[in-house]
Design a protein around this motif. Sequence first.
Motif, PDB file in Angstrom:
ATOM      1  N   GLY A  31       0.838  -1.198  -0.054  1.00  0.00           N
ATOM      2  CA  GLY A  31       0.112  -0.030  -0.036  1.00  0.00           C
ATOM      3  C   GLY A  31       0.752   1.131  -0.194  1.00  0.00           C
ATOM      4  O   GLY A  31       1.790   1.276   0.459  1.00  0.00           O
ATOM      5  N   ASN A  32       0.174   2.448  -0.521  1.00  0.00           N
ATOM      6  CA  ASN A  32       0.806   3.840  -0.394  1.00  0.00           C
ATOM      7  C   ASN A  32      -0.018   4.772   0.372  1.00  0.00           C
ATOM      8  O   ASN A  32       0.529   5.882   0.431  1.00  0.00           O
ATOM      9  N   ARG A  33      -0.918   4.106   0.962  1.00  0.00           N
ATOM     10  CA  ARG A  33      -1.731   5.163   1.805  1.00  0.00           C
ATOM     11  C   ARG A  33      -2.325   6.337   1.136  1.00  0.00           C
ATOM     12  O   ARG A  33      -2.592   7.352   1.759  1.00  0.00           O
ATOM     13  N   VAL A  34      -2.608   6.304  -0.212  1.00  0.00           N
ATOM     14  CA  VAL A  34      -3.121   7.392  -1.044  1.00  0.00           C
ATOM     15  C   VAL A  34      -4.279   6.870  -1.601  1.00  0.00           C
ATOM     16  O   VAL A  34      -4.284   6.024  -2.732  1.00  0.00           O
ATOM     17  N   PRO A  35      -5.538   7.102  -1.037  1.00  0.00           N
ATOM     18  CA  PRO A  35      -6.708   6.552  -1.368  1.00  0.00           C
ATOM     19  C   PRO A  35      -6.939   6.966  -3.370  1.00  0.00           C
ATOM     20  O   PRO A  35      -6.660   7.928  -3.524  1.00  0.00           O
ATOM     21  N   GLY A  36      -7.363   5.590  -3.606  1.00  0.00           N
ATOM     22  CA  GLY A  36      -7.712   5.757  -5.144  1.00  0.00           C
ATOM     23  C   GLY A  36      -6.404   5.769  -6.136  1.00  0.00           C
ATOM     24  O   GLY A  36      -6.636   5.886  -7.266  1.00  0.00           O
ATOM     25  N   PHE A  37      -5.180   5.591  -5.529  1.00  0.00           N
ATOM     26  CA  PHE A  37      -3.981   5.420  -6.403  1.00  0.00           C
ATOM     27  C   PHE A  37      -3.336   4.320  -6.040  1.00  0.00           C
ATOM     28  O   PHE A  37      -1.936   4.279  -6.110  1.00  0.00           O
ATOM     29  N   GLY A  38      -3.715   3.268  -5.563  1.00  0.00           N
ATOM     30  CA  GLY A  38      -3.182   1.995  -4.994  1.00  0.00           C
ATOM     31  C   GLY A  38      -2.458   1.555  -6.292  1.00  0.00           C
ATOM     32  O   GLY A  38      -3.038   1.405  -7.018  1.00  0.00           O
ATOM     33  N   GLY A  39      -1.203   0.952  -5.963  1.00  0.00           N
ATOM     34  CA  GLY A  39      -0.470   0.195  -6.954  1.00  0.00           C
ATOM     35  C   GLY A  39       0.455   1.050  -8.049  1.00  0.00           C
ATOM     36  O   GLY A  39       1.072   0.532  -8.781  1.00  0.00           O
TER      37      GLY A  39
END
Length: 297
Positions: free
Chosen positions: A245-253
Amino acid sequence: MSRRQVLAAAGGTGLLAAAAGQAGPARTATTRARRSRPRGDGTPEQIHLTWGENPGSDVVVSWASPEAASRPRVRVGQRVIPAEARHYTDGINGETVWAYHARVSGLRPGATYAYTVTAGNDGSAAEPFSAMFRTAPHGRAPFRFTSFGDLATPNTDWVLSHGQSAYAVEAVESFQPLFHLLNGDLCYGNLNPAAQPQVWRDFGNNNQTSAANRPWMPCPGNHEIEFCNGPQGLTSYLTRYTLPGNRVPGFGGRWYSFRVGTVLFVCLDADDVVYQDAFVAGPAELTPAASTGNPLV
Protein backbone atom coordinates in the motif's frame (compact mmCIF):
# COMPACT_ATOMS: atom_id res chain seq x y z
CA MET A 1 8.78 5.29 -21.39
CA SER A 2 7.50 6.92 -18.28
CA ARG A 3 8.44 5.00 -15.18
CA ARG A 4 11.11 4.80 -12.53
CA GLN A 5 12.29 2.28 -10.02
CA VAL A 6 14.67 3.57 -7.41
CA LEU A 7 16.93 1.71 -5.00
CA ALA A 8 17.97 3.84 -2.04
CA ALA A 9 17.91 7.01 -4.19
CA ALA A 10 19.71 5.39 -7.14
CA GLY A 11 17.79 4.62 -10.33
CA GLY A 12 18.38 2.81 -13.59
CA THR A 13 17.12 0.17 -16.01
CA GLY A 14 18.68 -2.85 -17.67
CA LEU A 15 19.58 -6.19 -16.18
CA LEU A 16 21.66 -5.96 -13.04
CA ALA A 17 22.55 -8.43 -10.36
CA ALA A 18 23.22 -6.94 -6.96
CA ALA A 19 25.08 -9.91 -5.58
CA ALA A 20 25.54 -9.13 -1.92
CA GLY A 21 25.87 -12.81 -1.13
CA GLN A 22 25.25 -16.27 -2.44
CA ALA A 23 22.00 -17.05 -4.24
CA GLY A 24 19.79 -19.83 -2.98
CA PRO A 25 19.44 -23.20 -4.69
CA ALA A 26 17.73 -23.40 -8.05
CA ARG A 27 13.95 -23.63 -7.80
CA THR A 28 11.81 -24.46 -10.80
CA ALA A 29 8.03 -24.22 -10.90
CA THR A 30 6.33 -27.42 -11.98
CA THR A 31 3.46 -27.11 -14.41
CA ARG A 32 1.28 -30.16 -14.85
CA ALA A 33 -0.32 -31.13 -18.15
CA ARG A 34 -3.87 -29.92 -18.48
CA ARG A 35 -5.88 -33.07 -19.12
CA SER A 36 -9.68 -32.95 -18.97
CA ARG A 37 -10.87 -29.49 -18.01
CA PRO A 38 -14.17 -29.10 -16.21
CA ARG A 39 -16.97 -26.87 -17.39
CA GLY A 40 -16.20 -23.35 -16.24
CA ASP A 41 -12.42 -23.61 -16.46
CA GLY A 42 -10.75 -22.30 -13.30
CA THR A 43 -7.35 -23.85 -14.03
CA PRO A 44 -4.62 -21.53 -12.64
CA GLU A 45 -2.24 -19.89 -15.11
CA GLN A 46 -0.05 -16.75 -15.26
CA ILE A 47 1.04 -17.48 -11.66
CA HIS A 48 3.27 -14.86 -10.06
CA LEU A 49 4.41 -13.65 -6.65
CA THR A 50 4.75 -10.18 -5.13
CA TRP A 51 5.89 -9.08 -1.69
CA GLY A 52 3.23 -8.24 0.88
CA GLU A 53 3.55 -5.38 3.33
CA ASN A 54 6.52 -7.06 5.06
CA PRO A 55 8.71 -9.10 2.66
CA GLY A 56 10.12 -11.04 5.61
CA SER A 57 6.72 -12.49 6.48
CA ASP A 58 4.21 -11.68 3.72
CA VAL A 59 3.91 -12.89 0.13
CA VAL A 60 1.02 -12.55 -2.32
CA VAL A 61 0.33 -15.39 -4.77
CA SER A 62 -1.56 -14.13 -7.83
CA TRP A 63 -2.85 -15.85 -10.95
CA ALA A 64 -5.56 -15.87 -13.62
CA SER A 65 -7.87 -18.51 -15.07
CA PRO A 66 -9.59 -18.90 -18.46
CA GLU A 67 -13.02 -18.64 -16.78
CA ALA A 68 -14.27 -17.83 -13.29
CA ALA A 69 -12.75 -20.15 -10.67
CA SER A 70 -14.71 -21.66 -7.80
CA ARG A 71 -13.01 -21.65 -4.38
CA PRO A 72 -9.61 -20.39 -5.66
CA ARG A 73 -7.00 -21.05 -3.00
CA VAL A 74 -3.36 -21.56 -2.10
CA ARG A 75 -1.96 -24.22 0.22
CA VAL A 76 1.25 -23.60 2.16
CA GLY A 77 2.05 -26.59 4.35
CA GLN A 78 -1.16 -27.36 6.27
CA ARG A 79 -2.57 -23.86 5.74
CA VAL A 80 -5.19 -23.15 3.08
CA ILE A 81 -5.50 -19.47 2.11
CA PRO A 82 -8.60 -18.39 0.14
CA ALA A 83 -7.93 -16.01 -2.73
CA GLU A 84 -9.62 -12.70 -3.44
CA ALA A 85 -11.23 -12.73 -6.91
CA ARG A 86 -11.07 -9.73 -9.24
CA HIS A 87 -12.27 -9.36 -12.78
CA TYR A 88 -12.73 -6.76 -15.46
CA THR A 89 -14.04 -6.65 -19.02
CA ASP A 90 -11.60 -5.41 -21.64
CA GLY A 91 -12.84 -2.12 -23.03
CA ILE A 92 -11.99 -2.93 -26.65
CA ASN A 93 -12.69 -6.62 -27.32
CA GLY A 94 -15.17 -7.27 -24.48
CA GLU A 95 -13.31 -10.29 -23.03
CA THR A 96 -13.70 -10.80 -19.28
CA VAL A 97 -10.46 -11.45 -17.42
CA TRP A 98 -10.46 -13.34 -14.09
CA ALA A 99 -7.64 -12.84 -11.58
CA TYR A 100 -7.01 -14.06 -8.01
CA HIS A 101 -4.81 -12.96 -5.12
CA ALA A 102 -4.00 -14.96 -1.98
CA ARG A 103 -2.22 -13.05 0.80
CA VAL A 104 0.08 -15.40 2.69
CA SER A 105 1.25 -13.93 6.02
CA GLY A 106 2.89 -15.10 9.24
CA LEU A 107 5.92 -16.58 7.46
CA ARG A 108 9.44 -16.81 8.89
CA PRO A 109 12.12 -14.45 7.50
CA GLY A 110 14.72 -16.04 5.28
CA ALA A 111 12.79 -19.31 5.00
CA THR A 112 11.87 -21.41 1.95
CA TYR A 113 8.26 -22.53 1.44
CA ALA A 114 6.50 -24.83 -0.99
CA TYR A 115 2.98 -23.98 -2.14
CA THR A 116 0.25 -25.17 -4.47
CA VAL A 117 -2.45 -23.25 -6.35
CA THR A 118 -5.81 -24.76 -7.20
CA ALA A 119 -9.57 -24.22 -7.40
CA GLY A 120 -12.78 -26.23 -7.25
CA ASN A 121 -12.88 -26.31 -11.06
CA ASP A 122 -9.13 -26.71 -11.63
CA GLY A 123 -8.55 -28.99 -14.62
CA SER A 124 -5.27 -30.07 -12.99
CA ALA A 125 -6.70 -30.62 -9.50
CA ALA A 126 -5.26 -34.15 -9.31
CA GLU A 127 -1.77 -32.67 -9.75
CA PRO A 128 -2.12 -28.94 -9.01
CA PHE A 129 0.48 -26.33 -9.89
CA SER A 130 3.27 -26.25 -7.31
CA ALA A 131 6.35 -24.08 -6.78
CA MET A 132 8.62 -22.69 -4.05
CA PHE A 133 9.63 -19.25 -2.79
CA ARG A 134 11.93 -17.74 -0.18
CA THR A 135 11.03 -14.90 2.18
CA ALA A 136 13.26 -11.88 2.70
CA PRO A 137 15.92 -11.92 5.44
CA HIS A 138 15.60 -10.00 8.67
CA GLY A 139 18.07 -7.21 9.47
CA ARG A 140 21.48 -6.93 7.81
CA ALA A 141 21.90 -9.95 5.55
CA PRO A 142 23.16 -10.58 2.02
CA PHE A 143 20.62 -11.02 -0.78
CA ARG A 144 20.53 -10.82 -4.56
CA PHE A 145 18.01 -9.11 -6.84
CA THR A 146 17.72 -8.40 -10.56
CA SER A 147 16.19 -5.45 -12.43
CA PHE A 148 14.96 -5.21 -16.00
CA GLY A 149 12.41 -3.08 -17.86
CA ASP A 150 10.72 -3.20 -21.26
CA LEU A 151 10.47 -6.98 -21.18
CA ALA A 152 7.93 -7.33 -23.95
CA THR A 153 8.70 -5.02 -26.83
CA PRO A 154 6.43 -6.64 -29.43
CA ASN A 155 7.85 -8.96 -32.04
CA THR A 156 7.15 -8.56 -35.76
CA ASP A 157 3.55 -9.75 -35.29
CA TRP A 158 2.98 -7.06 -32.61
CA VAL A 159 0.87 -9.51 -30.64
CA LEU A 160 2.89 -12.07 -28.69
CA SER A 161 5.42 -11.10 -26.05
CA HIS A 162 7.61 -14.19 -25.98
CA GLY A 163 10.60 -12.96 -28.03
CA GLN A 164 12.97 -10.88 -25.94
CA SER A 165 10.77 -11.47 -22.88
CA ALA A 166 11.72 -15.16 -22.89
CA TYR A 167 15.39 -14.22 -23.08
CA ALA A 168 14.99 -11.81 -20.16
CA VAL A 169 13.26 -14.44 -18.01
CA GLU A 170 16.14 -16.84 -18.65
CA ALA A 171 18.61 -14.10 -17.69
CA VAL A 172 16.77 -13.44 -14.42
CA GLU A 173 16.72 -17.13 -13.56
CA SER A 174 20.43 -17.50 -14.29
CA PHE A 175 21.09 -15.31 -11.23
CA GLN A 176 18.55 -17.09 -8.98
CA PRO A 177 17.66 -13.78 -7.24
CA LEU A 178 15.54 -13.37 -4.15
CA PHE A 179 13.25 -11.10 -6.20
CA HIS A 180 13.09 -9.18 -9.49
CA LEU A 181 12.27 -5.52 -10.20
CA LEU A 182 10.04 -5.21 -13.28
CA ASN A 183 10.68 -1.63 -14.39
CA GLY A 184 7.59 -0.68 -16.37
CA ASP A 185 6.37 -1.26 -19.93
CA LEU A 186 5.48 -4.84 -19.16
CA CYS A 187 3.69 -6.55 -22.06
CA TYR A 188 2.81 -3.67 -24.41
CA GLY A 189 -0.86 -4.61 -24.49
CA ASN A 190 -1.73 -1.07 -25.52
CA LEU A 191 0.16 -1.52 -28.81
CA ASN A 192 -2.14 -4.46 -29.52
CA PRO A 193 -5.45 -2.87 -28.46
CA ALA A 194 -7.75 -5.45 -30.04
CA ALA A 195 -5.87 -8.26 -28.29
CA GLN A 196 -4.91 -6.75 -24.93
CA PRO A 197 -5.96 -9.77 -22.77
CA GLN A 198 -4.24 -12.18 -25.17
CA VAL A 199 -0.97 -10.26 -24.91
CA TRP A 200 -1.17 -10.16 -21.10
CA ARG A 201 -1.87 -13.90 -20.99
CA ASP A 202 1.12 -14.69 -23.18
CA PHE A 203 3.30 -12.41 -21.04
CA GLY A 204 2.11 -13.91 -17.74
CA ASN A 205 2.49 -17.52 -18.81
CA ASN A 206 5.98 -16.82 -20.14
CA ASN A 207 7.10 -15.08 -16.95
CA GLN A 208 5.58 -17.75 -14.72
CA THR A 209 8.81 -19.75 -15.10
CA SER A 210 10.48 -17.20 -12.82
CA ALA A 211 7.67 -15.17 -11.23
CA ALA A 212 6.06 -18.22 -9.60
CA ASN A 213 9.28 -18.85 -7.66
CA ARG A 214 10.30 -15.33 -6.62
CA PRO A 215 8.42 -12.02 -6.32
CA TRP A 216 8.38 -9.86 -9.42
CA MET A 217 7.78 -6.26 -8.27
CA PRO A 218 6.41 -4.12 -11.13
CA CYS A 219 6.05 -0.43 -11.86
CA PRO A 220 3.49 0.76 -14.41
CA GLY A 221 4.85 2.48 -17.51
CA ASN A 222 3.10 4.32 -20.29
CA HIS A 223 2.46 1.02 -22.10
CA GLU A 224 0.29 -0.17 -19.20
CA ILE A 225 -2.14 2.66 -20.03
CA GLU A 226 -4.68 0.89 -22.24
CA PHE A 227 -7.60 2.01 -24.34
CA CYS A 228 -10.97 2.06 -22.54
CA ASN A 229 -9.62 0.23 -19.48
CA GLY A 230 -10.46 2.54 -16.59
CA PRO A 231 -10.21 6.30 -16.03
CA GLN A 232 -6.39 6.12 -16.11
CA GLY A 233 -6.15 3.10 -18.42
CA LEU A 234 -4.58 0.93 -15.68
CA THR A 235 -7.46 -1.46 -14.92
CA SER A 236 -5.74 -4.43 -16.54
CA TYR A 237 -2.48 -3.86 -14.64
CA LEU A 238 -4.21 -3.22 -11.30
CA THR A 239 -6.44 -6.30 -11.67
CA ARG A 240 -3.42 -8.56 -12.11
CA TYR A 241 -1.11 -7.24 -9.37
CA THR A 242 -1.44 -6.84 -5.60
CA LEU A 243 1.27 -4.51 -4.29
CA PRO A 244 2.24 -2.91 -0.97
CA GLY A 245 0.00 0.00 0.00
CA ASN A 246 0.92 3.66 -0.49
CA ARG A 247 -1.78 5.14 1.79
CA VAL A 248 -3.14 7.35 -1.01
CA PRO A 249 -6.85 6.53 -1.60
CA GLY A 250 -7.67 5.90 -5.24
CA PHE A 251 -4.04 5.52 -6.31
CA GLY A 252 -3.06 2.11 -4.93
CA GLY A 253 -0.55 0.20 -7.05
CA ARG A 254 0.75 3.26 -8.91
CA TRP A 255 3.69 3.73 -6.55
CA TYR A 256 4.84 1.98 -3.39
CA SER A 257 7.89 0.99 -1.37
CA PHE A 258 9.13 -2.12 0.39
CA ARG A 259 12.11 -2.99 2.57
CA VAL A 260 14.28 -6.09 2.24
CA GLY A 261 16.71 -6.42 5.10
CA THR A 262 18.10 -2.92 5.60
CA VAL A 263 17.51 -1.73 2.00
CA LEU A 264 14.49 0.39 1.03
CA PHE A 265 13.17 0.03 -2.53
CA VAL A 266 10.94 2.79 -3.93
CA CYS A 267 8.85 2.11 -7.03
CA LEU A 268 7.42 5.18 -8.80
CA ASP A 269 5.02 5.72 -11.69
CA ALA A 270 6.10 8.93 -13.43
CA ASP A 271 3.26 9.00 -15.98
CA ASP A 272 1.47 12.31 -16.33
CA VAL A 273 0.00 12.84 -19.81
CA VAL A 274 0.54 10.21 -22.50
CA TYR A 275 0.19 11.29 -26.13
CA GLN A 276 0.14 7.99 -27.97
CA ASP A 277 -3.42 7.38 -29.19
CA ALA A 278 -2.77 8.62 -32.71
CA PHE A 279 0.45 6.62 -33.01
CA VAL A 280 -1.14 3.39 -31.84
CA ALA A 281 -4.52 3.66 -33.52
CA GLY A 282 -3.21 5.12 -36.78
CA PRO A 283 -5.57 6.69 -39.30
CA ALA A 284 -8.29 4.05 -38.77
CA GLU A 285 -10.52 4.24 -35.70
CA LEU A 286 -10.53 1.38 -33.21
CA THR A 287 -13.93 -0.29 -33.02
CA PRO A 288 -14.73 -1.68 -29.56
CA ALA A 289 -16.87 -4.81 -29.43
CA ALA A 290 -20.57 -3.89 -29.31
CA SER A 291 -20.92 -5.63 -25.93
CA THR A 292 -18.62 -3.05 -24.29
CA GLY A 293 -20.89 -0.14 -25.14
CA ASN A 294 -17.78 1.97 -25.74
CA PRO A 295 -17.62 4.54 -28.57
CA LEU A 296 -15.02 4.48 -31.35
CA VAL A 297 -11.50 5.27 -30.16
